[in-house]
Design a protein around this motif. Sequence first.
Motif, short mmCIF file in Angstrom:
data_model
loop_
_atom_site.label_atom_id
_atom_site.label_comp_id
_atom_site.label_asym_id
_atom_site.label_seq_id
_atom_site.Cartn_x
_atom_site.Cartn_y
_atom_site.Cartn_z
N LYS A 7 -8.18 -7.38 8.26
CA LYS A 7 -7.61 -7.98 7.04
C LYS A 7 -8.60 -8.93 6.38
O LYS A 7 -9.18 -9.78 7.05
CB LYS A 7 -6.34 -8.78 7.39
N LEU B 269 0.31 -3.28 15.88
CA LEU B 269 1.66 -3.34 16.46
C LEU B 269 2.43 -2.08 16.05
O LEU B 269 2.51 -1.77 14.86
CB LEU B 269 2.42 -4.57 15.96
N GLU C 65 -6.86 -7.80 14.10
CA GLU C 65 -5.58 -7.89 14.84
C GLU C 65 -5.31 -6.64 15.64
O GLU C 65 -5.65 -5.54 15.22
CB GLU C 65 -4.42 -7.96 13.84
N THR C 66 -4.61 -6.82 16.73
CA THR C 66 -4.06 -5.69 17.48
C THR C 66 -3.03 -4.98 16.61
O THR C 66 -2.26 -5.63 15.90
CB THR C 66 -3.34 -6.22 18.74
N GLU D 213 9.15 -1.78 10.71
CA GLU D 213 8.97 -2.96 9.86
C GLU D 213 10.26 -3.34 9.17
O GLU D 213 11.09 -2.48 8.86
CB GLU D 213 7.92 -2.67 8.77
N GLU E 84 3.28 -11.06 8.46
CA GLU E 84 2.77 -11.89 7.37
C GLU E 84 3.91 -12.70 6.76
O GLU E 84 5.08 -12.37 6.94
CB GLU E 84 2.17 -11.02 6.26
#
Length: 343
Positions: free
Chosen positions: A59, A103, A100-101, A107, A198
Amino acid sequence: HDIAVFGPSQAAAQLESSKSFTKELCKKINIPTAPYDICNTSQQAKEALENYNYPVVIKADGLAAGKGVIIAHTKTEAHDAIDDIFNGGYGDAGTKIVIETFLDGEEASFFVLCDGENIIPLTTAQDHKRAFDGDTGPNTGGMGAYSPAPVMTDDVIQKTMDKIIKPTIDAMKQRDTAFKGVLYAGLMIITGEPYLIEYNVRFGDPECQVMMQRLKSDIVPLLYGAATSFQGIDLPKWYDWSAITIVMAAKGYPGTPQKGSEIILPSLNDNSHQIYHAGTALKDNKIVANGGRVLNITTTGHTILEARNTAYDIAEKVIWDDGFMRSDIGYRAIERETKEGKI
Ligand code: AMP
Ligand code: GLY
């Protein structure tokens, strides 16, 4: 100037405007989120990457109109993303990178109002980010949404409040950047546990349209309360129907949309359905397309399926040659309604 303002200060808005700010806050106060690294140079990012499995999430730190998140499936893709961000591909948003890992879950979005200290939970929604059916094509601002999001059960909502929202609001107050306004948590739900992906510090578009279609109370006292204080305020009441919105976009969106073509709208005879004008203009007394996402066909029903069917019936009656829409908005919720025997 002592003006009552609905919305956060610039310092509190970092919850949206800086992904590294939010990640560090999560780490400090133990909010469930994907493990991560913050990197200031390309070399540092490539070294950090060695500790991750694929897919991995890269990101740009700042605001990038929803385009600053890359899900890389190979090391080459990840390196390309890192180089692109540090070479200025995302402008000022790309001075730092968060790795980031990935996931893997379902959602959903959860919304609260806050007056700096106290929290009023609103409700849940689910957006559809990709331009085309089956979640394919480029990312957009959102091609459709529904509310409530069935994955957000009472239990998941309670966990989201206790483990994510309340600690965030308390921490923001403690660091003298109290949060006022609407806080939108983008979540990944994995086997009943919410993880923060986020924050946004505004109502989402088109999530707002579906939430407003379910809100029974007047919203103005709630917004004024967030700007001043919630003391003595009535909690919002909701219709227990489901709402869905289908975005009709102009061909070319999310690239350069075609503008200027005429749109003829059907008349609606039910207040619980609305066509929101997101990007239209009036020209010689005719409605014309004037943006990327142009109309939001917003309907309600006892189930998402019922609302969806009404929405597509209305959308079919819109006469507009230069528009397009997804034909599968709500598909995950409808699969769930089928599994649970609701339809
Ligand atoms: P964001 O702008 O941070 O919401 O990211 C945009 C989209 O990327 C999200 O809506 C998710 O679909 C996806 N995404 C972001 N972070 C992750 C993650 N750690 N794991 C899986 N998907 C993610
Ligand atoms: N629909 C997503 C957003 O407004 O950020």
